[in-house]
Design a protein around this motif. Sequence first.
Motif, short mmCIF file in Angstrom:
data_model
loop_
_atom_site.label_atom_id
_atom_site.label_comp_id
_atom_site.label_asym_id
_atom_site.label_seq_id
_atom_site.Cartn_x
_atom_site.Cartn_y
_atom_site.Cartn_z
N CYS A 153 141.19 56.51 -15.05
CA CYS A 153 140.35 57.14 -16.07
C CYS A 153 139.02 56.42 -16.26
O CYS A 153 138.07 57.00 -16.77
N LEU B 46 135.49 53.05 -22.13
CA LEU B 46 136.23 54.19 -22.66
C LEU B 46 136.43 54.04 -24.16
O LEU B 46 136.72 52.95 -24.66
N SER B 47 136.32 55.14 -24.89
CA SER B 47 136.60 55.12 -26.31
C SER B 47 138.11 55.21 -26.53
O SER B 47 138.88 55.53 -25.61
N GLN C 34 139.60 57.46 -28.23
CA GLN C 34 139.96 58.86 -28.03
C GLN C 34 140.12 59.16 -26.54
O GLN C 34 141.07 59.86 -26.14
N GLU C 35 139.24 58.63 -25.71
CA GLU C 35 139.33 58.85 -24.27
C GLU C 35 140.58 58.16 -23.70
O GLU C 35 141.22 58.69 -22.77
N ALA D 113 143.53 60.42 -24.50
CA ALA D 113 143.46 61.60 -23.64
C ALA D 113 143.94 61.24 -22.23
O ALA D 113 144.65 62.02 -21.58
N CYS D 114 143.57 60.06 -21.77
CA CYS D 114 143.99 59.59 -20.46
C CYS D 114 145.50 59.43 -20.40
O CYS D 114 146.16 59.91 -19.46
N ASP E 222 147.49 62.71 -19.99
CA ASP E 222 147.10 63.60 -18.89
C ASP E 222 148.26 63.71 -17.90
O ASP E 222 148.49 62.82 -17.09
#
Length: 240
Positions: free
Chosen positions: A106, A148-149, A151-152, A155-156, A159
């Motif tokens: 990611c 990366l935040s 939130q990211e 999300a990663c 996935d």
Amino acid sequence: MTLTRRLFSGAAIAASLLLAACGGGGAPAGQSQYEREGDHAKGPADAPVVFIEYASVACPACAAFHQQAMGTINEYVETGDVRFVFREMITGQPRLAVAGFMLARCAPQERYFDVLDILFEQQRALFSAMQAGTAQQQLVTIARSVGLSEQEFFACMNDETLLQAVQAANQEAADAGIDATPTFIVNGERLEAQRGPEGNTQVWYAGATMLEDEQGPIPYNFEGDTFERIILYFKARAGQ
């Protein structure tokens, strides 16, 4: 239950693995003849030595190799003598391995190896964090360090397609007959430890051929000097 919770609180990933032991055809564009689609690599595609490592970020022996020898290998990557290829396997602590590889994938593409370096450096701390239930927070910190935040990051970790890609890489390694990590393939030849000529030590072999240079047989260990000798051995065999 979300995928994130499954990664950090359950055994679903471990149960789904077909391989969990720690221990080519035409080349795609921009890759060496020994690579396949999806490989993670650094160094020139036409380097005389193509060094492939099958490893897990949750394998202690892999961490030892990266701590002792990767500095030397990176020097030869920078000079153009080595193309280093990393292939993911889920060995050691499977939930940590899966989460670590998902995080590396990611991150921005140019930061993939940076994430691996951090995961190997912090492996022991991450093992302790897994036991304490704080690994997720530590991985969030690593994610932030590569841009990366939070939130990211979540999300990663949620996935499913990414999870399947990591599991597929692991299965592809198993299908290739790789049964332990780290395993090294150099210029298409698998390195293995066997007894040396004196019988009381182990040395590196490539197939049935013992690796030796002017210093003698190359000893089996993960030291930087040893892997420098291995690189120079294969570079000489390539006529360079």
